[in-house]
Design an enzyme around this catalytic site. Sequence first.
Site, PDB file in Angstrom:
ATOM      1  N   GLU A   1       0.880  -1.444   0.071  1.00  0.00           N
ATOM      2  CA  GLU A   1       0.037   0.140   0.100  1.00  0.00           C
ATOM      3  C   GLU A   1       0.931   1.504  -0.065  1.00  0.00           C
ATOM      4  O   GLU A   1       1.549   1.503   0.970  1.00  0.00           O
ATOM      5  CB  GLU A   1      -0.856  -0.228   1.322  1.00  0.00           C
ATOM      6  CG  GLU A   1      -2.089   1.042   1.270  1.00  0.00           C
ATOM      7  CD  GLU A   1      -2.968   0.647   2.374  1.00  0.00           C
ATOM      8  OE1 GLU A   1      -4.011  -0.182   2.178  1.00  0.00           O
ATOM      9  OE2 GLU A   1      -2.699   1.257   3.436  1.00  0.00           O
ATOM     10  N   CYS A   2       0.845   1.869  -1.017  1.00  0.00           N
ATOM     11  CA  CYS A   2       1.667   3.340  -1.362  1.00  0.00           C
ATOM     12  C   CYS A   2       3.022   2.938  -0.941  1.00  0.00           C
ATOM     13  O   CYS A   2       3.894   2.752  -1.981  1.00  0.00           O
ATOM     14  CB  CYS A   2       0.985   4.405  -0.184  1.00  0.00           C
ATOM     15  SG  CYS A   2       1.395   6.049  -0.854  1.00  0.00           S
ATOM     16  N   GLY A   3       3.754   3.322   0.090  1.00  0.00           N
ATOM     17  CA  GLY A   3       5.201   2.938   0.394  1.00  0.00           C
ATOM     18  C   GLY A   3       5.402   1.636   0.071  1.00  0.00           C
ATOM     19  O   GLY A   3       6.432   1.294  -0.447  1.00  0.00           O
TER      20      GLY A   3
ATOM     21  N   GLY B   1      -1.281  -0.926  -4.463  1.00  0.00           N
ATOM     22  CA  GLY B   1      -1.762   0.352  -5.208  1.00  0.00           C
ATOM     23  C   GLY B   1      -1.233   1.473  -4.225  1.00  0.00           C
ATOM     24  O   GLY B   1      -1.026   1.239  -3.102  1.00  0.00           O
TER      25      GLY B   1
END
Length: 443
Positions: free
Chosen positions: A326-328, A422
């Site tokens: 997730e993101c990072g 994502g």
Amino acid sequence: MIMKRVVIAGTSSEVGKTVISTGIMKALSKKYNVQGYKVGPDYIDPTYHTIATGNKSRNLDSFFMNKEQIKYLFQKHSKDKDISVIEGVRGLYEGISAIDDIGSTASVAKALDSPIILLVNAKSLTRSAIAIIKGFMSFDNVKIKGVIFNFVRSENHIKKLKDAMSYYLPDIEIIGFIPRNEDFKVEGRHLGLVPTPENLKEIESKIVLWGELVEKYLDLDKIVEIADEDFEEVDDVFLWEVNENYKKIAVAYDKAFNFYYWDNFEALKENKAKIEFFSPLKDSEVPDADILYIGGGYPELFKEELSRNKEMIESIKEFDGYIYGECGGLMYITKSIDNVPMVGLLNCSAVMTKHVQGLSYVKAEFLEDCLIGRKGLKFKGHEFHYSKLVNIKEERFAYKIERGRGIINNLDGIFNGKVLAGYLHNHAVANPYFASSMVNFGE
């Protein structure tokens, strides 16, 4: 029943909400069992609350949750506490729209029927500060019961503010006056405050100091008195799906990866997941697990260290379970961050930019069954990042974005059957399928 609670709201951003709210929590914790909350989707502020109180701080958000869910989540975490302190977001009435209060501090205060203490930047203001307070009181049907004046200059300034309050707003409690003070500042960067795992000892010392300053300048007894109101309980409100299936989940948690909602872990545990934390920075291998969960954070600041840990990178590459980033976490499992080699599970790379690439509440729909949801179901989340993906060769995406940006062409969640990653951040109430899908996917 009585469930003591108070919202610390600001007239705007940059008025000292986090420092003063955290200081209040720390000071009250000397006598009370305190539960902290943050309005909105922020990850970092709650970690400061957690240090101050010793209890995991939670998020309350009217975009993620309906009124009954806000009440039930609050009730779930506050029922065995003496008092709850809820830090607002931005100005009291700021939300996602110019004409309603969704996503605002006011909406959460109204859902909880909570009294509010308004934090006012009094720099160079006296009568005008009172006009601001009166405007906030009349704008909507909220319960502003007290005020804190921040950035006051002198005893004469304090006297003028007291005189103006007693003349224009005699029924509103003055909780205190806080002088301009370098000790009430907190270090920040592009995504907010510095996360507590990065500099734990120094931040712990600062929070102790904030608590001492709050004790000196604010009337804590008045805060407790204002918070002492009845709370209307709710019964059996749906928060998230439960479809129990024992799975072991390894969660990346260290200085590089620490953006997690603790309610996500609660939802996973209710679905019979066993969670074990590990560090991609310091450990040499992933723990024995069925699923690997790599949340957000600041991998770009630790990219050299992450890249040097070849044993961990090989362990992740060889991991034979499912992986969620997730993101990072997404950035980490691409080929590289700013040309520094990363895990390379995804055929793309991440680069940092000078401008925000995604800052939005998100509405999305699953395009297929995946690790955190099922085809056709709609869910919500948020995105906040300065990175973007380049040289994207991946073509399969698990969700389309109806509000927000995603990775590319309003698509997010790169998916190859084993790996899902994502930019969208998930909260277990905003995506009620998150935990049950994670423990049951592939069966």
